[in-house]
Design an enzyme around this catalytic site. Structure first.
Site: not given
Ligand code: G4P
Ligand code: MN
Length: 182
Positions: A65-66
Site C-alpha cells: 500500500e505505501d
Molecule cells: N494514528 C496515526 N496514523 C498514522 C500516523 N502516521 C501515519 N498513519 C497512517 O495513516 C492512516 C490513517 O490516516 P487516513 O488519513 O485515514 O488515511 P490515509 O493514510 O489513506 O490518508 C493509517 O493507515 P493504515 O495503517 O493503512 O490504516 P487504515 O487507514 O487502513 O486504518 C495509519 O497507519 C500517525 O502518526 N498516527
C-alpha cells in the site's frame, strides 16, 4: 536458533528496508517501521498469536500500500500464504479516499480469519497512536471521525479475537461511540 525466529527477523528487515524513507504523521516524525512492528507485537503479546505467517503479514501489511513493493515480491520472498493475507489487508489506492474507506467497511466481514487478525491489530495500533499524539494538521473532528469509521470496520471483524475486540471496544466507549447493531 529456531527457523521461525530467523524468518521473522528476515521479514522485519525486509519491511524496514521498504519503509526506510517513510515517517509517521505525528509531530515527532516517528519512523514508519514502528507501526508494522507494533502491529505484529500487539498480535504476539496481547492477542496470543503464535502463527508466524500472521506475524509476518503484520510486519509486511503496509509495504504494498505505501511503498514500491509488489504482491509478487512478497510471494517470492515469503510464500503464498503471507501474500494472501497482505493482499486482503491492502487498500486499492486507485480508488478515491472516500471510496476506499467505504470498501474497508464492506470488505471486512469477508476477510479470512488471519486477515481479520491483522486488521484488528492495525486499527488498535492506530487508535492508540491517535490517543497518544494527533497527526500534523488533523482536527479533533477528524480524529473523532477516524474513531467512528474504525468502529464500523471493527464491527465487521467481530468474533475473531476476544482480547483485541474488548480492547478496541474500550477505546470506542471512551470516545462515546455507540455500540453498533449488525
Ligand atoms: N494514528 C496515526 N496514523 C498514522 C500516523 N502516521 C501515519 N498513519 C497512517 O495513516 C492512516 C490513517 O490516516 P487516513 O488519513 O485515514 O488515511 P490515509 O493514510 O489513506 O490518508 C493509517 O493507515 P493504515 O495503517 O493503512 O490504516 P487504515 O487507514 O487502513 O486504518 C495509519 O497507519 C500517525 O502518526 N498516527
Ligand atoms: Mn497499517
Amino acid at each position: 536458533m529456531g527457523s521461525d525466529v530467523a524468518l521473522l527477523l528476515q521479514t522485519a528487515n525486509f519491511a524496514a528496508e521498504k519503509h526506510k524513507r517513510q515517517r509517521r504523521k505525528d509531530v515527532e516524525k516517528t519512523p514508519y517501521i514502528n507501526h508494522p512492528i507494533g502491529v505484529a507485537t500487539i498480535l504476539s503479546q496481547e492477542a496470543g498469536i503464535t502463527d508466524v505467517v500472521v506475524l509476518q503479514a503484520a510486519l509486511l501489511h503496509d509495504t504494498v500500500e505505501d511503498t514500491n513493493t509488489t504482491f509478487l515480491e512478497i510471494e517470492e520472498h515469503f510464500g503464498p500464504e503471507v501474500r494472501k493475507i497482505v493482499e486482503e489487508v491492502t487498500d486499492d489506492k486507485t480508488l478515491a479516499k472516500m471510496e476506499r474507506k467505504k470498501q474497508q467497511i464492506e470488505h471486512a466481514p469477508h476477510c479470512s480469519y488471519n486477515a481479520k487478525l491483522v486488521k484488528l491489530a492495525d486499527k488498535l495500533y492506530n487508535l492508540r497512536d491517535l490517543n497518544r499524539s494527533i497527526p500534523k494538521g488533523w482536527s479533533e473532528l477528524r480524529v473523532q471521525e477516524y474513531f467512528r469509521w474504525s468502529s464500523e470496520v471493527v464491527n465487521g471483524l467481530r468474533g475473531t479475537n476476544a482480547v483485541l475486540e474488548k480492547t478496541l471496544q474500550q477505546l470506542f466507549t471512551e470516545r462515546r461511540i455507540p455500540v453498533q447493531a449488525d
